[in-house]
Design an enzyme around this catalytic site. Structure first.
Site, mmCIF file in Angstrom:
data_model
loop_
_atom_site.group_PDB
_atom_site.id
_atom_site.type_symbol
_atom_site.label_atom_id
_atom_site.label_comp_id
_atom_site.label_asym_id
_atom_site.label_seq_id
_atom_site.Cartn_x
_atom_site.Cartn_y
_atom_site.Cartn_z
ATOM 1 N N LEU A 87 0.793 -1.238 0.000
ATOM 2 C CA LEU A 87 0.000 0.000 0.000
ATOM 3 C C LEU A 87 0.824 1.286 0.000
ATOM 4 C CD1 LEU A 87 -2.945 -1.083 2.314
ATOM 5 C CD2 LEU A 87 -2.933 -0.857 -0.178
ATOM 6 N N HIS A 105 -3.581 -5.328 -9.764
ATOM 7 C CA HIS A 105 -4.686 -4.475 -9.301
ATOM 8 C C HIS A 105 -6.003 -5.172 -9.632
ATOM 9 C CE1 HIS A 105 -6.521 -0.676 -8.141
ATOM 10 N NE2 HIS A 105 -7.356 -0.847 -9.149
ATOM 11 N N ASN A 149 2.947 -4.647 -10.524
ATOM 12 C CA ASN A 149 1.876 -4.625 -9.516
ATOM 13 C C ASN A 149 0.671 -5.363 -10.075
ATOM 14 O OD1 ASN A 149 0.447 -3.767 -7.132
ATOM 15 N ND2 ASN A 149 -0.568 -2.214 -8.381
#
Ligand code: GRF
Length: 189
Positions: free
Chosen positions: A84, A103, A101
């Site tokens: 985060l 998502h 990453n």
């Protein structure tokens, strides 16, 4: 041997799917050198310990700590899995095309600073979308805005809650992330 480093701040179910994939050969020729934990007390740390993966937990000076840890580990791929904190631009510049990453939406939809956790799925349901999904992308200076590497779509059902949708998408994340990691490592050979 390709060196992987995983960064996580939560439950670490994606981290677990990467551990399993390295073990079962879905990800080949790679080792998980470390888990970098965004905070203490998270489940991801327990998963690392169970699998004898070294853990670094970030403290108050997280940016300089992160730079130091990555310098020491010199990873081939830096994998964000529910991490985060914002990656400092110094690290982004230092590791071009090496930071990825995952998502839980079909980016560029429902990405950015305010879209994390259940907020993503809540917004998808409120908008009345009939598909959502997950996206793996490179990390740049802007949250969720780096180049898209791969996506999977997932249906949104009429009676979905953010929780039921999140579960369905997470299952796909666990398939997609190892697959993309292997593909990226193949390209590095
Ligand atoms: C996942 O939904 C991922 O897409 C997002 O954060 C969540 C992490 O879940 N970036 P977990 O910690 O891997 O279970």
């Amino acid at each position: 041997m390709h060196k992987l480093v995983v960064l996580a701040s939560g439950s670490g179910s994606n981290f677990q799917s990467i551990i399993n994939s390295v073990k079962d050969g879905t990800i080949k020729g790679a080792s998980i050198e470390a888990l970098i934990a965004g905070k203490s007390g998270i489940e991801a740390i327990e998963r690392a310990k169970k699998n004898e993966i070294p853990v670094y937990t970030l403290g108050a000076e997280f940016e300089s700590e992160l730079i130091e840890i990555l310098d020491e580990l010199n990873p081939d791929l830096i994998i964000l899995a529910g991490f985060l904190k914002k990656i400092p631009s110094e690290i982004i510049d230092k590791y071009p095309n090496k930071i990825i990453n995952i998502h839980p939406s079909l980016l560029p939809k429902y990405g950015g600073k305010n879209f994390y956790g259940m907020k993503v799925h809540q917004a998808v349901i409120e908008a009345g979308d009939d598909v959502s999904g997950c996206t793996v992308h490179y990390v740049n200076e802007i949250y969720d805005a780096g180049k898209i590497i791969d996506q999977v779509t997932v249906p949104v059902k009429a009676d979905d809650t953010p929780e039921t949708l999140s579960k369905r998408i997470l299952k796909q994340e666990h398939q997609l992330y190892p697959k993309v990691i292997q593909k990226l490592l193949n390209n590095k050979n």
